[in-house]
Design a protein around this motif. Structure first.
Motif, PDB file in Angstrom:
ATOM      1  N   VAL A  86       0.690  -1.064  -0.137  1.00  0.00           N
ATOM      2  CA  VAL A  86      -0.080  -0.049   0.118  1.00  0.00           C
ATOM      3  C   VAL A  86       0.959   1.282  -0.177  1.00  0.00           C
ATOM      4  N   ILE A  87       0.696   2.105  -1.007  1.00  0.00           N
ATOM      5  CA  ILE A  87       1.435   3.386  -0.715  1.00  0.00           C
ATOM      6  C   ILE A  87       0.289   4.432  -0.290  1.00  0.00           C
ATOM      7  N   ILE A  88       0.911   5.170   0.851  1.00  0.00           N
ATOM      8  CA  ILE A  88       0.027   6.361   1.380  1.00  0.00           C
ATOM      9  C   ILE A  88       0.647   7.484   1.056  1.00  0.00           C
ATOM     10  N   GLN A  89      -0.261   8.469   0.345  1.00  0.00           N
ATOM     11  CA  GLN A  89       0.100   9.949  -0.263  1.00  0.00           C
ATOM     12  C   GLN A  89      -0.637  11.024   0.584  1.00  0.00           C
ATOM     13  N   HIS A  90       0.169  11.741   1.296  1.00  0.00           N
ATOM     14  CA  HIS A  90      -0.312  12.997   1.885  1.00  0.00           C
ATOM     15  C   HIS A  90      -0.692  14.070   1.099  1.00  0.00           C
ATOM     16  N   GLY A  91      -1.221  15.133   1.687  1.00  0.00           N
ATOM     17  CA  GLY A  91      -1.726  16.264   0.771  1.00  0.00           C
ATOM     18  C   GLY A  91      -0.776  17.516   0.806  1.00  0.00           C
ATOM     19  N   VAL A  92      -1.244  18.513   0.418  1.00  0.00           N
ATOM     20  CA  VAL A  92      -0.211  19.820   0.295  1.00  0.00           C
ATOM     21  C   VAL A  92       0.010  20.497   1.686  1.00  0.00           C
ATOM     22  N   LEU A  93       1.249  20.706   1.660  1.00  0.00           N
ATOM     23  CA  LEU A  93       1.679  21.535   2.986  1.00  0.00           C
ATOM     24  C   LEU A  93       1.885  20.751   4.111  1.00  0.00           C
ATOM     25  N   ASN A 123       6.567  10.601   0.837  1.00  0.00           N
ATOM     26  CA  ASN A 123       6.929  12.321   1.109  1.00  0.00           C
ATOM     27  C   ASN A 123       6.938  12.930  -0.213  1.00  0.00           C
ATOM     28  N   THR A 124       6.191  14.028  -0.567  1.00  0.00           N
ATOM     29  CA  THR A 124       6.213  14.752  -1.887  1.00  0.00           C
ATOM     30  C   THR A 124       7.547  15.598  -1.829  1.00  0.00           C
ATOM     31  N   ARG A 125       7.925  15.984  -2.980  1.00  0.00           N
ATOM     32  CA  ARG A 125       9.045  16.823  -3.059  1.00  0.00           C
ATOM     33  C   ARG A 125       8.939  18.020  -2.381  1.00  0.00           C
ATOM     34  N   GLY A 126      10.123  18.602  -1.872  1.00  0.00           N
ATOM     35  CA  GLY A 126       9.922  19.824  -1.258  1.00  0.00           C
ATOM     36  C   GLY A 126       9.810  19.885   0.520  1.00  0.00           C
ATOM     37  N   THR A 127       9.126  18.748   0.778  1.00  0.00           N
ATOM     38  CA  THR A 127       8.733  18.640   2.292  1.00  0.00           C
ATOM     39  C   THR A 127      10.185  17.998   3.062  1.00  0.00           C
ATOM     40  N   ARG A 128      10.040  18.191   4.301  1.00  0.00           N
ATOM     41  CA  ARG A 128      11.493  18.090   5.147  1.00  0.00           C
ATOM     42  C   ARG A 128      12.158  16.862   4.660  1.00  0.00           C
ATOM     43  N   TYR A 129      11.825  15.623   4.453  1.00  0.00           N
ATOM     44  CA  TYR A 129      12.511  14.816   4.047  1.00  0.00           C
ATOM     45  C   TYR A 129      12.729  14.517   2.641  1.00  0.00           C
ATOM     46  N   SER A 130      12.214  15.342   1.865  1.00  0.00           N
ATOM     47  CA  SER A 130      12.440  15.180   0.253  1.00  0.00           C
ATOM     48  C   SER A 130      13.044  16.389  -0.360  1.00  0.00           C
ATOM     49  N   ARG A 131      13.770  17.090   0.422  1.00  0.00           N
ATOM     50  CA  ARG A 131      14.244  18.166  -0.156  1.00  0.00           C
ATOM     51  C   ARG A 131      15.569  18.073  -0.751  1.00  0.00           C
ATOM     52  N   ARG A 132      16.010  17.281  -1.380  1.00  0.00           N
ATOM     53  CA  ARG A 132      16.918  16.925  -2.194  1.00  0.00           C
ATOM     54  C   ARG A 132      17.031  16.744  -3.940  1.00  0.00           C
ATOM     55  N   HIS A 133      18.042  17.120  -4.461  1.00  0.00           N
ATOM     56  CA  HIS A 133      18.008  17.016  -5.818  1.00  0.00           C
ATOM     57  C   HIS A 133      19.550  16.441  -6.398  1.00  0.00           C
ATOM     58  N   ILE A 134      19.468  15.956  -7.569  1.00  0.00           N
ATOM     59  CA  ILE A 134      20.803  15.256  -7.900  1.00  0.00           C
ATOM     60  C   ILE A 134      21.737  16.498  -8.197  1.00  0.00           C
ATOM     61  N   SER A 177      -6.716  14.273  -0.120  1.00  0.00           N
ATOM     62  CA  SER A 177      -6.767  15.662  -0.419  1.00  0.00           C
ATOM     63  C   SER A 177      -5.931  16.032  -1.731  1.00  0.00           C
ATOM     64  N   LEU A 178      -4.757  16.550  -1.830  1.00  0.00           N
ATOM     65  CA  LEU A 178      -3.902  16.720  -3.010  1.00  0.00           C
ATOM     66  C   LEU A 178      -3.588  15.320  -3.468  1.00  0.00           C
ATOM     67  N   GLY A 179      -3.360  14.295  -2.448  1.00  0.00           N
ATOM     68  CA  GLY A 179      -3.086  12.975  -2.651  1.00  0.00           C
ATOM     69  C   GLY A 179      -4.070  12.286  -3.534  1.00  0.00           C
ATOM     70  N   THR A 180      -5.185  12.808  -3.539  1.00  0.00           N
ATOM     71  CA  THR A 180      -6.398  12.231  -4.426  1.00  0.00           C
ATOM     72  C   THR A 180      -6.341  13.008  -5.696  1.00  0.00           C
ATOM     73  N   LEU A 181      -6.168  14.240  -5.937  1.00  0.00           N
ATOM     74  CA  LEU A 181      -5.998  14.983  -7.146  1.00  0.00           C
ATOM     75  C   LEU A 181      -5.266  14.477  -7.972  1.00  0.00           C
ATOM     76  N   ILE A 182      -3.644  14.409  -7.433  1.00  0.00           N
ATOM     77  CA  ILE A 182      -2.843  13.898  -8.422  1.00  0.00           C
ATOM     78  C   ILE A 182      -3.040  12.256  -8.767  1.00  0.00           C
ATOM     79  N   ALA A 183      -3.655  11.461  -7.988  1.00  0.00           N
ATOM     80  CA  ALA A 183      -3.867  10.195  -8.387  1.00  0.00           C
ATOM     81  C   ALA A 183      -4.946  10.412  -9.756  1.00  0.00           C
ATOM     82  N   LEU A 184      -5.969  10.888  -9.271  1.00  0.00           N
ATOM     83  CA  LEU A 184      -7.208  11.021 -10.355  1.00  0.00           C
ATOM     84  C   LEU A 184      -6.758  11.375 -11.532  1.00  0.00           C
TER      85      LEU A 184
END
Ligand SMILES: *[C@@H]1O[C@H](CO)[C@@H](O)[C@H](O)[C@H]1NC(C)=O
Ligand SMILES: *[C@@H]1O[C@H](CO)[C@@H](O)[C@H](O)[C@H]1NC(C)=O
Ligand SMILES: *[C@@H]1O[C@H](CO)[C@@H](O)[C@H](O)[C@H]1NC(C)=O
Length: 407
Positions: A86-93, A123-134, A177-184
């Motif tokens: 199961v993947i669990i996806q949070h919303g915005v902010l 954890n979506t890009r930009g959030t605390r533990y996903s603030r990295r880029h190559i 929330s936003l986790g539903t919008l991006i899925a749809l």
């Protein structure tokens, strides 16, 4: 036309930042390597006696996202069989930790693990533990050059590919929330479908035209252009000084009650424990991009689900080959895709009328693949933090997933 979307999402963050200024989140935007001991596994899962692994996945556009895997529950569960993921996806902010703020027996990821699922918290890009880029640093504008279109194009596919490759199993999905919008939006483009078993959408947002908030009046006076001018192509950090000043200025408008804003924005949540709300205030909100906030505001304004609008026709033509941004046509969601939808009667963000518009579009969905729940008492945050969400919602999600095991 009015833009209540941006305003209300922003204002929510104001409520959140006022009482708790101190925070572990770096507002400087530096790229900090976080030792695993400070990760979500250590702080919020292992402490409750569950196994938990930190994983990392790199998107095709270079963002390095963190994922937490809870491979099994505390009991025996389905011990001898391969567990469905199961993947669990949070919303915005917010970030993945938002699912883990109640006592363990009330938290969705742990309930799913105890019910025999192999749980992955995204954890979506930009959030605390996903603030990295190559190659990009979070202090550079280019790091924040994305909206939820990129969550559809890059983040979700990267997470799905990774979980699918690790487990070899079709995936169940839970979004809020936003986790539903991006899925749809993804499903409407035929993305993820081949790796997906079923999806549970809590507080779904796809249409935002009826979102009702206390900020409607002031929002009517504000426009996307203003925000872009103020912040440019940058981080939207709810704990940063510029966002704070901007939000304070909104609250100075007569008739805007920023004291009770959580309720004014998300609706009158029936079932939040005050100790959970305190934890929430300590751990959230999280950054997103200003461009993402603008895109959400466009979704409110236009009443259709479309890609980011550059407003200037030449820019839209440059990006899309058309004057107007292409739409995500939800009628194209495969009718045999198992969908569980739960929405609340007091949800100010996911307004009942907007959810009914979504349900109307899905009305030709195969009847036995569509399960809809309406909870009169629930508002937006009850779905992630309600002390009774296990009994009212999560148990239904578990039995829905179990019914789809043979898809
Ligand atoms: C942002 O991304 C677009 C492509 O989507 C590109 O045209 C533009 O130059 C980028 N801007 C910055 C500052 O990186
Ligand atoms: C609220 O949280 C506290 C602390 O975790 C707990 O003791 C109390 O039982 C909770 N109340 C409800 C209704 O769950
Ligand atoms: C969306 O797709 C449906 C069916 O594929 C089609 O009938 C409808 O015209 C499309 N809507 C738009 C706005 O393109």
């Amino acid at each position: 036309m009015a833009l209540p979307g941006l305003m209300s999402f922003s204002a929510l963050t104001l409520f959140l930042l006022l009482p708790h200024h101190a925070s572990s989140l770096s507002s400087s935007g530096r790229n900090i390597a976080i030792p695993p001991v400070y990760g979500i596994c250590a702080s919020s899962v292992i402490v409750h006696g569950y196994k938990c692994q930190e994983h990392e996945v790199t998107t095709n556009d270079g963002y390095i996202l963190s994922l937490q895997r809870i491979p099994e529950g505390r009991g025996s569960g389905r011990s001898n069989t391969r567990k469905p993921p199961v993947i669990i996806q949070h919303g915005v902010l917010v970030d993945g930790m938002t699912w883990l703020l109640n006592p363990p027996e009330q938290d969705l990821p742990l309930i799913l693990a105890d019910s025999g699922f192999d749980v992955w918290i995204s954890n979506t890009r930009g959030t605390r533990y996903s603030r990295r880029h190559i190659s990009l640093d979070p202090s550079s504008p280019a790091f924040w050059n994305w909206s939820w279109d990129e969550l559809v194009s890059y983040d979700l596919p990267a997470v799905f590919d990774y979980v699918f490759s690790q487990t070899g199993h079709k995936i169940n999905y839970v979004g809020h929330s936003l986790g539903t919008l991006i899925a749809l939006a993804s499903f409407s483009e035929g993305k993820l479908i081949n790796q997906l078993k079923s999806a549970a959408l809590l507080s779904p947002i796809a249409y935002l035209s009826h979102m009702h908030t206390a900020l409607g009046v002031i929002a009517a006076k504000s426009f996307v252009g203003e925000i872009t001018t103020l912040f440019g192509l940058a981080e939207f950090n709810p704990k940063g000084l510029r966002v704070e000043a901007f939000l304070k200025s909104l609250c100075d408008h007569p008739g805007i009650d920023c004291y009770d804003l959580l309720e004014a924005i998300t609706g009158k949540n029936c079932c939040l424990n005050s100790s959970t709300v305190d934890l929430f205030l300590m751990n959230e909100p999280q950054s997103t991009s200003t461009k993402n906030m603008v895109h959400l505001a466009q979704t409110v304004r236009h009443g259709v689900l479309a890609k980011y609008n550059y407003v200037r026709p030449d820019y839209n033509i440059m990006h899309y080959g058309e004057i107007f941004p292409p739409i995500y046509n939800l009628s194209n969601i495969p009718r045999d895709l198992p969908l569980f939808i739960s929405y609340g009667g007091r949800d100010a963000l996911s307004d009942v009328r907007d959810v009914e518009k979504l349900l109307d579009i899905l009305k030709f969905h195969d009847e036995d693949k569509r399960s809809v729940q309406f909870i009169e008492e629930y508002a937006h945050a009850d779905y992630i933090m309600g002390f009774n969400a296990k009994d009212w919602v999560y148990n239904n999600v578990v039995s829905f997933f179990n019914r789809q095991l043979n898809r």
